[in-house]
Write a protein that holds these residues in place. Structure first.
Motif, PDB file in Angstrom:
ATOM      1  N   LYS A 177      14.034 -48.526  13.542  1.00  0.00           N
ATOM      2  CA  LYS A 177      13.868 -47.475  14.514  1.00  0.00           C
ATOM      3  C   LYS A 177      15.373 -47.259  15.111  1.00  0.00           C
ATOM      4  O   LYS A 177      15.864 -48.347  15.908  1.00  0.00           O
ATOM      5  CB  LYS A 177      12.963 -47.797  15.375  1.00  0.00           C
ATOM      6  CG  LYS A 177      12.683 -46.350  16.440  1.00  0.00           C
ATOM      7  CD  LYS A 177      11.493 -46.993  17.369  1.00  0.00           C
ATOM      8  CE  LYS A 177      11.399 -45.468  18.326  1.00  0.00           C
ATOM      9  NZ  LYS A 177      10.357 -45.774  19.357  1.00  0.00           N
ATOM     10  N   GLY A 178      15.822 -46.070  15.209  1.00  0.00           N
ATOM     11  CA  GLY A 178      17.019 -45.943  15.673  1.00  0.00           C
ATOM     12  C   GLY A 178      18.371 -46.194  14.866  1.00  0.00           C
ATOM     13  O   GLY A 178      19.519 -45.857  15.138  1.00  0.00           O
ATOM     14  N   GLU A 179      18.181 -46.463  13.564  1.00  0.00           N
ATOM     15  CA  GLU A 179      19.040 -46.765  12.641  1.00  0.00           C
ATOM     16  C   GLU A 179      18.891 -45.990  11.292  1.00  0.00           C
ATOM     17  O   GLU A 179      17.697 -45.507  11.191  1.00  0.00           O
ATOM     18  CB  GLU A 179      18.963 -48.185  12.110  1.00  0.00           C
ATOM     19  CG  GLU A 179      19.502 -49.040  13.057  1.00  0.00           C
ATOM     20  CD  GLU A 179      21.068 -49.199  13.358  1.00  0.00           C
ATOM     21  OE1 GLU A 179      21.747 -48.773  12.384  1.00  0.00           O
ATOM     22  OE2 GLU A 179      21.427 -49.265  14.566  1.00  0.00           O
ATOM     23  N   PRO A 180      19.837 -45.298  10.720  1.00  0.00           N
ATOM     24  CA  PRO A 180      19.820 -44.380   9.590  1.00  0.00           C
ATOM     25  C   PRO A 180      19.364 -45.223   8.349  1.00  0.00           C
ATOM     26  O   PRO A 180      19.297 -46.534   8.274  1.00  0.00           O
ATOM     27  CB  PRO A 180      21.291 -44.106   9.463  1.00  0.00           C
ATOM     28  CG  PRO A 180      22.094 -45.157   9.942  1.00  0.00           C
ATOM     29  CD  PRO A 180      21.529 -45.746  11.103  1.00  0.00           C
ATOM     30  N   ARG A 218      30.069 -45.924  13.535  1.00  0.00           N
ATOM     31  CA  ARG A 218      29.741 -46.711  14.660  1.00  0.00           C
ATOM     32  C   ARG A 218      30.523 -46.741  15.893  1.00  0.00           C
ATOM     33  O   ARG A 218      32.086 -46.791  15.808  1.00  0.00           O
ATOM     34  CB  ARG A 218      29.478 -48.320  14.283  1.00  0.00           C
ATOM     35  CG  ARG A 218      28.753 -48.645  13.113  1.00  0.00           C
ATOM     36  CD  ARG A 218      27.189 -48.489  13.461  1.00  0.00           C
ATOM     37  NE  ARG A 218      26.407 -48.657  12.356  1.00  0.00           N
ATOM     38  CZ  ARG A 218      25.066 -48.832  12.408  1.00  0.00           C
ATOM     39  NH1 ARG A 218      24.377 -48.901  13.565  1.00  0.00           N
ATOM     40  NH2 ARG A 218      24.278 -48.822  11.478  1.00  0.00           N
ATOM     41  N   ASP A 219      30.245 -46.674  17.121  1.00  0.00           N
ATOM     42  CA  ASP A 219      30.839 -46.518  18.170  1.00  0.00           C
ATOM     43  C   ASP A 219      31.258 -47.970  18.692  1.00  0.00           C
ATOM     44  O   ASP A 219      30.834 -48.966  18.113  1.00  0.00           O
ATOM     45  CB  ASP A 219      30.381 -45.748  19.411  1.00  0.00           C
ATOM     46  CG  ASP A 219      28.873 -46.230  19.955  1.00  0.00           C
ATOM     47  OD1 ASP A 219      28.616 -47.541  19.651  1.00  0.00           O
ATOM     48  OD2 ASP A 219      28.221 -45.513  20.356  1.00  0.00           O
ATOM     49  N   PRO A 258      25.266 -45.660  15.783  1.00  0.00           N
ATOM     50  CA  PRO A 258      25.690 -44.858  14.762  1.00  0.00           C
ATOM     51  C   PRO A 258      25.618 -43.402  15.233  1.00  0.00           C
ATOM     52  O   PRO A 258      24.772 -42.966  16.070  1.00  0.00           O
ATOM     53  CB  PRO A 258      24.566 -45.055  13.563  1.00  0.00           C
ATOM     54  CG  PRO A 258      23.159 -45.344  14.390  1.00  0.00           C
ATOM     55  CD  PRO A 258      23.708 -46.540  15.879  1.00  0.00           C
ATOM     56  N   ASN A 259      26.768 -42.661  15.022  1.00  0.00           N
ATOM     57  CA  ASN A 259      26.957 -41.230  15.249  1.00  0.00           C
ATOM     58  C   ASN A 259      27.646 -40.778  14.040  1.00  0.00           C
ATOM     59  O   ASN A 259      28.298 -40.905  13.189  1.00  0.00           O
ATOM     60  CB  ASN A 259      28.042 -41.330  16.311  1.00  0.00           C
ATOM     61  CG  ASN A 259      27.756 -41.777  17.659  1.00  0.00           C
ATOM     62  OD1 ASN A 259      26.881 -41.123  18.280  1.00  0.00           O
ATOM     63  ND2 ASN A 259      28.057 -43.002  18.036  1.00  0.00           N
TER      64      ASN A 259
END
Length: 315
Positions: free
Chosen positions: A44-47, A101-102, A107-108
């Motif tokens: 969850k929250g990751e590509p 990654r910031d 991830p952006n």
């Protein structure tokens, strides 16, 4: 909208293969693809991190070439969702989403561009890519000519808009916004691009796009994807769009006689997916649009439509 033909081109779903850019090989009936291969879903929250592969499929649907072209070197950069435009002299222009990654490791997505010279002789890894950060994060980078691109910025104000920009000498310049209606029942939450527009003349194109709605299914809110069609008009680098009210594909086009999905979703508690990054008009069928459709983030179906029918009511 009548579907002429439908077939699963990657029936083995133990490995997910989807979001394929597509083009037809020069002097051949073979179709080439660049697409994602993912073994397991991201947390969850990751590509869904995977690799990019090149596939070549002959006219009978057999994979005659398959090779790795990009494997993330480390966890900071990943490329996904390619969209390919063929240019003269066998050049390819490919739009992608670069997931960066910031400083906190989050991830952006940012639009990215790759140029490939002479795709018929290209045998190496994917060439270097250019990240477009001028307009902030976003997805769905789609080339429409050798210097003009579409993408959807990652902002709520762009849920029903697509930004158009030009790129000359590595300098991006915004040209316009394509503004979509907000009252489509199947695209109430957001819209985005699929394959590059099909230009019927210098000013008018058939534009296949995707829409997303949020629906409560068995008590769970899910993102439900559909694919629609529109007429895109370009004049002096200003763009207008007229959208057909009904979708051409929904997840319900990919269920069996009992209403069960033909393939299991990669993220069954989050979304129902039909999505596309590629499509072609084959040389041996000028009235057929072959759309390569990601079903469930799991596999890819080739779906054939009549180009004449797709244009009805729009042109």
């Amino acid at each position: 909208m009548k579907i002429q033909q439908i077939k699963n081109i990657f029936p083995d779903t133990r490995v997910a293969r989807y979001n394929l850019a597509a083009w037809q090989k020069t002097n051949s009936d073979s179709v080439c693809f660049i697409g994602r291969e993912v073994i397991k879903p991201g947390v969850k929250g990751e590509p869904d991190v995977g690799i990019l592969k090149l596939f070549e499929m002959d006219e009978y649907g057999a994979v005659v070439q398959e090779r790795l072209i990009l494997k993330p070197v480390y966890n900071g950069i990943n490329l996904e969702d390619p969209r390919a435009l063929e240019l003269p002299n066998e050049n390819l222009l490919i739009g992608l989403t670069a997931v960066l990654r910031d400083k906190k490791g989050r991830p952006n997505p940012f639009p990215a561009i790759i140029k490939i010279d002479s795709h018929s002789s290209w045998n190496d890894d994917l060439p270097p890519f250019l990240v477009i950060s001028t307009f902030g994060p976003g997805k769905n980078l789609t080339p429409i000519d050798n210097s003009t691109y579409l993408f959807r910025p990652d902002s709520a104000s762009y849920n029903h808009k697509i930004l158009v920009f030009s790129l000359h000498r590595q300098v991006p310049e915004k040209l316009d916004d394509i503004i979509f209606p907000t009252n489509l029942s199947w695209a109430k939450w957001r819209v985005g691009t699929t394959m590059p527009p099909i230009w019927l003349n210098p000013q008018e194109a058939l534009f296949i796009f995707h829409g997303i709605s949020i629906e409560k299914i068995k008590g769970i809110n899910k993102y439900v994807y559909s694919i629609g069609r529109a007429k895109l008009t370009r004049k002096n680098n200003k763009f207008d769009i007229v959208v057909a009210p009904d979708p051409i594909l929904t997840p319900d086009n990919f269920v069996d006689k009992e209403g069960k999905p033909l393939v299991a979703e990669l993220h069954p508690n989050i979304r129902r997916v039909v999505y596309s990054c590629g499509g072609i008009i084959k040389r041996n069928n000028k009235d057929g649009l072959f759309l390569y459709v990601n079903v469930g983030d799991r596999t890819t179906f080739e779906v054939e439509f009549s180009l004449s029918e797709l244009k009805k009511g729009l042109f």
